[in-house]
Write a protein that holds these residues in place. Structure first.
Motif, PDB file in Angstrom:
ATOM      1  N   VAL A 122       0.808  -1.217   0.000  1.00  0.00           N
ATOM      2  CA  VAL A 122       0.000   0.000   0.000  1.00  0.00           C
ATOM      3  C   VAL A 122       0.844   1.271   0.000  1.00  0.00           C
ATOM      4  O   VAL A 122       0.551   2.221  -0.725  1.00  0.00           O
ATOM      5  CB  VAL A 122      -0.979  -0.005   1.201  1.00  0.00           C
ATOM      6  N   MET A 123       1.896   1.305   0.836  1.00  0.00           N
ATOM      7  CA  MET A 123       2.744   2.507   0.948  1.00  0.00           C
ATOM      8  C   MET A 123       4.202   2.107   1.171  1.00  0.00           C
ATOM      9  O   MET A 123       4.745   2.277   2.259  1.00  0.00           O
ATOM     10  CB  MET A 123       2.287   3.395   2.111  1.00  0.00           C
ATOM     11  N   PRO A 124       4.843   1.569   0.147  1.00  0.00           N
ATOM     12  CA  PRO A 124       6.212   1.086   0.310  1.00  0.00           C
ATOM     13  C   PRO A 124       7.200   2.169   0.745  1.00  0.00           C
ATOM     14  O   PRO A 124       8.151   1.883   1.480  1.00  0.00           O
ATOM     15  CB  PRO A 124       6.573   0.516  -1.060  1.00  0.00           C
ATOM     16  N   GLU A 125       6.980   3.405   0.313  1.00  0.00           N
ATOM     17  CA  GLU A 125       7.903   4.478   0.702  1.00  0.00           C
ATOM     18  C   GLU A 125       7.838   4.745   2.208  1.00  0.00           C
ATOM     19  O   GLU A 125       8.852   5.051   2.841  1.00  0.00           O
ATOM     20  CB  GLU A 125       7.625   5.760  -0.098  1.00  0.00           C
ATOM     21  N   ILE A 126       6.664   4.598   2.805  1.00  0.00           N
ATOM     22  CA  ILE A 126       6.516   4.780   4.254  1.00  0.00           C
ATOM     23  C   ILE A 126       7.172   3.618   5.001  1.00  0.00           C
ATOM     24  O   ILE A 126       7.825   3.813   6.023  1.00  0.00           O
ATOM     25  CB  ILE A 126       5.030   4.925   4.641  1.00  0.00           C
ATOM     26  N   LEU A 127       7.014   2.421   4.490  1.00  0.00           N
ATOM     27  CA  LEU A 127       7.660   1.257   5.100  1.00  0.00           C
ATOM     28  C   LEU A 127       9.171   1.466   5.158  1.00  0.00           C
ATOM     29  O   LEU A 127       9.802   1.213   6.189  1.00  0.00           O
ATOM     30  CB  LEU A 127       7.318  -0.020   4.331  1.00  0.00           C
ATOM     31  N   GLU A 128       9.739   1.943   4.081  1.00  0.00           N
ATOM     32  CA  GLU A 128      11.187   2.198   4.044  1.00  0.00           C
ATOM     33  C   GLU A 128      11.586   3.231   5.094  1.00  0.00           C
ATOM     34  O   GLU A 128      12.576   3.057   5.813  1.00  0.00           O
ATOM     35  CB  GLU A 128      11.607   2.655   2.644  1.00  0.00           C
ATOM     36  N   ILE A 129      10.807   4.292   5.213  1.00  0.00           N
ATOM     37  CA  ILE A 129      11.088   5.327   6.224  1.00  0.00           C
ATOM     38  C   ILE A 129      11.008   4.739   7.633  1.00  0.00           C
ATOM     39  O   ILE A 129      11.884   4.991   8.473  1.00  0.00           O
ATOM     40  CB  ILE A 129      10.120   6.521   6.064  1.00  0.00           C
ATOM     41  N   HIS A 130       9.981   3.940   7.893  1.00  0.00           N
ATOM     42  CA  HIS A 130       9.835   3.300   9.211  1.00  0.00           C
ATOM     43  C   HIS A 130      11.054   2.445   9.538  1.00  0.00           C
ATOM     44  O   HIS A 130      11.586   2.498  10.652  1.00  0.00           O
ATOM     45  CB  HIS A 130       8.595   2.402   9.246  1.00  0.00           C
ATOM     46  N   GLU A 131      11.471   1.654   8.567  1.00  0.00           N
ATOM     47  CA  GLU A 131      12.578   0.730   8.815  1.00  0.00           C
ATOM     48  C   GLU A 131      13.912   1.458   8.992  1.00  0.00           C
ATOM     49  O   GLU A 131      14.729   1.072   9.822  1.00  0.00           O
ATOM     50  CB  GLU A 131      12.657  -0.326   7.714  1.00  0.00           C
ATOM     51  N   VAL A 132      14.131   2.519   8.235  1.00  0.00           N
ATOM     52  CA  VAL A 132      15.358   3.316   8.408  1.00  0.00           C
ATOM     53  C   VAL A 132      15.372   3.954   9.796  1.00  0.00           C
ATOM     54  O   VAL A 132      16.376   3.916  10.504  1.00  0.00           O
ATOM     55  CB  VAL A 132      15.496   4.384   7.293  1.00  0.00           C
ATOM     56  N   PHE A 133      14.232   4.518  10.195  1.00  0.00           N
ATOM     57  CA  PHE A 133      14.143   5.160  11.510  1.00  0.00           C
ATOM     58  C   PHE A 133      14.338   4.138  12.630  1.00  0.00           C
ATOM     59  O   PHE A 133      15.080   4.370  13.586  1.00  0.00           O
ATOM     60  CB  PHE A 133      12.791   5.875  11.662  1.00  0.00           C
ATOM     61  N   ARG A 134      13.690   2.965  12.513  1.00  0.00           N
ATOM     62  CA  ARG A 134      13.833   1.904  13.512  1.00  0.00           C
ATOM     63  C   ARG A 134      15.302   1.490  13.643  1.00  0.00           C
ATOM     64  O   ARG A 134      15.838   1.372  14.742  1.00  0.00           O
ATOM     65  CB  ARG A 134      12.974   0.696  13.122  1.00  0.00           C
ATOM     66  N   LYS A 135      15.947   1.320  12.502  1.00  0.00           N
ATOM     67  CA  LYS A 135      17.351   0.902  12.500  1.00  0.00           C
ATOM     68  C   LYS A 135      18.242   1.953  13.183  1.00  0.00           C
ATOM     69  O   LYS A 135      19.114   1.622  13.970  1.00  0.00           O
ATOM     70  CB  LYS A 135      17.825   0.654  11.070  1.00  0.00           C
ATOM     71  N   LYS A 136      17.989   3.226  12.885  1.00  0.00           N
ATOM     72  CA  LYS A 136      18.777   4.307  13.498  1.00  0.00           C
ATOM     73  C   LYS A 136      18.588   4.333  15.014  1.00  0.00           C
ATOM     74  O   LYS A 136      19.537   4.561  15.761  1.00  0.00           O
ATOM     75  CB  LYS A 136      18.392   5.666  12.918  1.00  0.00           C
ATOM     76  N   CYS A 137      17.369   4.125  15.472  1.00  0.00           N
ATOM     77  CA  CYS A 137      17.092   4.136  16.913  1.00  0.00           C
ATOM     78  C   CYS A 137      17.718   2.931  17.616  1.00  0.00           C
ATOM     79  O   CYS A 137      18.254   3.062  18.716  1.00  0.00           O
ATOM     80  CB  CYS A 137      15.589   4.137  17.169  1.00  0.00           C
ATOM     81  N   MET A 138      17.656   1.780  16.989  1.00  0.00           N
ATOM     82  CA  MET A 138      18.098   0.550  17.646  1.00  0.00           C
ATOM     83  C   MET A 138      19.596   0.304  17.523  1.00  0.00           C
ATOM     84  O   MET A 138      20.155  -0.400  18.354  1.00  0.00           O
ATOM     85  CB  MET A 138      17.327  -0.643  17.097  1.00  0.00           C
ATOM     86  N   ASN A 139      20.238   0.851  16.532  1.00  0.00           N
ATOM     87  CA  ASN A 139      21.665   0.597  16.320  1.00  0.00           C
ATOM     88  C   ASN A 139      22.477   1.830  16.680  1.00  0.00           C
ATOM     89  O   ASN A 139      22.900   2.588  15.826  1.00  0.00           O
ATOM     90  CB  ASN A 139      21.921   0.174  14.877  1.00  0.00           C
ATOM     91  N   SER A 140      22.687   1.992  17.953  1.00  0.00           N
ATOM     92  CA  SER A 140      23.379   3.155  18.482  1.00  0.00           C
ATOM     93  C   SER A 140      24.872   2.877  18.612  1.00  0.00           C
ATOM     94  O   SER A 140      25.275   1.749  18.887  1.00  0.00           O
ATOM     95  CB  SER A 140      22.785   3.478  19.861  1.00  0.00           C
ATOM     96  N   ASN A 141      25.660   3.887  18.426  1.00  0.00           N
ATOM     97  CA  ASN A 141      27.089   3.764  18.718  1.00  0.00           C
ATOM     98  C   ASN A 141      27.353   4.010  20.199  1.00  0.00           C
ATOM     99  O   ASN A 141      28.482   3.918  20.650  1.00  0.00           O
ATOM    100  CB  ASN A 141      27.890   4.763  17.879  1.00  0.00           C
ATOM    101  N   ILE A 142      26.309   4.338  20.940  1.00  0.00           N
ATOM    102  CA  ILE A 142      26.433   4.658  22.361  1.00  0.00           C
ATOM    103  C   ILE A 142      26.138   3.424  23.218  1.00  0.00           C
ATOM    104  O   ILE A 142      26.916   3.074  24.094  1.00  0.00           O
ATOM    105  CB  ILE A 142      25.459   5.801  22.756  1.00  0.00           C
ATOM    106  N   LEU A 143      25.001   2.775  22.963  1.00  0.00           N
ATOM    107  CA  LEU A 143      24.609   1.587  23.725  1.00  0.00           C
ATOM    108  C   LEU A 143      24.907   0.347  22.901  1.00  0.00           C
ATOM    109  O   LEU A 143      24.621   0.315  21.704  1.00  0.00           O
ATOM    110  CB  LEU A 143      23.103   1.621  24.030  1.00  0.00           C
TER     111      LEU A 143
END
Length: 123
Positions: A28-49
């Motif tokens: 339905v909205m592949p461009e939104i899925l990509e944005i969600h996944e990029v944001f999720r990855k950025k939040c979960m893959n920290s260089n801090i924790l």
């Protein structure tokens, strides 16, 4: 990298709700899925924790709200080397801020996972 690969790496599978979101959004909205996944990855893959600590924090947050997603983050915590004592300590923190019911919820998840791990070793 496939959209499922990070989930397979962390949990050993793609959680059902995530898979449904992927399938529906991809159609339905592949461009939104990509944005969600990029944001999720950025939040979960920290260089801090480190990854294990991040997964244990997610287990705590979801446990404190008694959300079923806590289970997959407990699984990934174990896959990343968390001990039962570390995860029980997380459940202790859940108790401090969310009460006995939330701790019971998190300990129930841990107990079930430990039993599943022990049973899979016996195969």
């Amino acid at each position: 990298m496939s959209i499922k690969e990070p989930y397979e790496k962390l949990f050993g599978f793609t959680p059902e709700l995530t898979e449904k979101r992927h399938n529906f959004s991809a159609e339905v909205m592949p461009e939104i899925l990509e944005i969600h996944e990029v944001f999720r990855k950025k939040c979960m893959n920290s260089n801090i924790l480190d990854e294990k600590v991040s997964q244990m924090i997610l287990f705590a947050i979801l446990s404190s709200h008694m959300r079923n997603g806590a289970r997959v983050h407990a699984i990934s915590s174990r896959r990343l080397g968390a001990t039962w004592e570390e995860l029980h300590s997380v459940a202790n923190l859940v108790f401090l801020f969310s009460g006995l019911s939330a701790m019971n919820f998190s300990i129930s998840i841990l107990s079930d996972l430990r039993n599943e791990e022990e049973n899979s070793k016996g195969l």
